[in-house]
Write a protein that holds these residues in place. Sequence first.
Motif, PDB file in Angstrom:
ATOM      1  N   ALA A 316       0.878  -1.130   0.158  1.00 14.95           N
ATOM      2  CA  ALA A 316       0.038   0.109   0.103  1.00 14.95           C
ATOM      3  C   ALA A 316       0.980   1.018  -0.105  1.00 14.95           C
ATOM      4  O   ALA A 316       0.637   2.296  -0.699  1.00 14.95           O
ATOM      5  N   HIS A 320       0.597   3.558  -3.408  1.00 17.86           N
ATOM      6  CA  HIS A 320      -0.736   4.593  -3.048  1.00 17.86           C
ATOM      7  C   HIS A 320      -0.490   5.875  -3.894  1.00 17.86           C
ATOM      8  O   HIS A 320      -1.597   6.624  -3.954  1.00 17.86           O
ATOM      9  N   SER A 353      -5.797   1.335  -1.864  1.00 16.94           N
ATOM     10  CA  SER A 353      -4.364   0.806  -1.480  1.00 16.94           C
ATOM     11  C   SER A 353      -4.341  -0.385  -1.105  1.00 16.94           C
ATOM     12  O   SER A 353      -3.570  -1.271  -1.547  1.00 16.94           O
TER      13      SER A 353
END
Length: 370
Positions: A316, A320, A353
């Motif tokens: 993530a 992101h 994410s």
Amino acid sequence: MAATSATPSERLHFVQWLRVFLTSLVIAHHAGQPYGPTGGEWPVSDPANTGILGAFFGINAAFFMGFFFLISGYFTEASFDRKGPAAFLKARLVRLGIPLLVFTGILFPITVYAFSQPPKSFSAFLIQDYFGRLDLEFGPLWFVAHLLLYAVLYAAWRLVAPAPRPDHGPPPLGLGVILGYALALALVSVFVRTIYPQDAWVRLFWLIPAEPAHLPQYASLFVIGIVAARVRWFTELPGRTASAVFLIGLAALFLAGLFDYGVLPLPGFLDMNLIWGFFEAFVCVGIILGLLALFRRFLDRPGPWLTRLEGNVYGAYLIHVFIVVALQIAIVDLALTALAKFAIVSAAAIVISFALTAALRRIPPVRAVI
């Protein structure tokens, strides 16, 4: 109390929750970039803007990346001792080096070219500018590059230094030691910021992006994390001590605010860059220890949500920024306030994410890296 090194199998559930929280905070920090005074550059601009987010950015920058370095350092020595120098470095090269190559060598140059639209072909841009001048874009992966550098330095140090004794280490942290570190960090930070103010970036070894204003914090907290693991400071730090330092951090934040908003006059030989550089060290240490004690008290337990989230933290963090920018572009023309856009992008980017990382990790080669 005899000092013992944190065992590789030890599951500090509150630390895993902290990693989820800090990663979400990083995503929210970048989600707010077009909507407030960031102090840096961002590829998306939006007419919706508010100064309220300035405090959010400033407080985040005071501690959250330093906290990441502290946590990373905490588990470094156990990993090295378990794997040995060769396997340790190989694992770091896979987990840190491969994402660096993929993002800085493929994904980011495409993104930079798309947003800058230089008057030349993509191949010419790559050869002449991006790789030719070593003007590589790292984005949030500057943190990954620093971790790789620190891992190499740590391995080199362990090759020449005697192995740490498992029955000997520093005593549990006391209030005086913690405040002494905060004061030392404050003084070093003020000195560095007389040359490099906050948000000024340089290239380490002509390649790795670094912000000198925060570099003393990052490097020192990584080292402190290594030392802390030897006596399990994360679990043994007294809650009262953490609470006291947290209150001192709040007091430092309040005093800095009085200077920033003109309630207290700035001394003639100082500016807000230096004032904040001093108080920020106490804010950093206070928030880190406060969150550490809070999460240890209330979130030191496994659960279905932690199982779902903890394995996706790194991925993530890596992906992101693409999701954040896409969402910011998608709502740029909506007639919403800056805070509303910030809330929408933050919430959506955090969910997407983590969810997208979970999907990507179903691919075996991807899962081997992230």
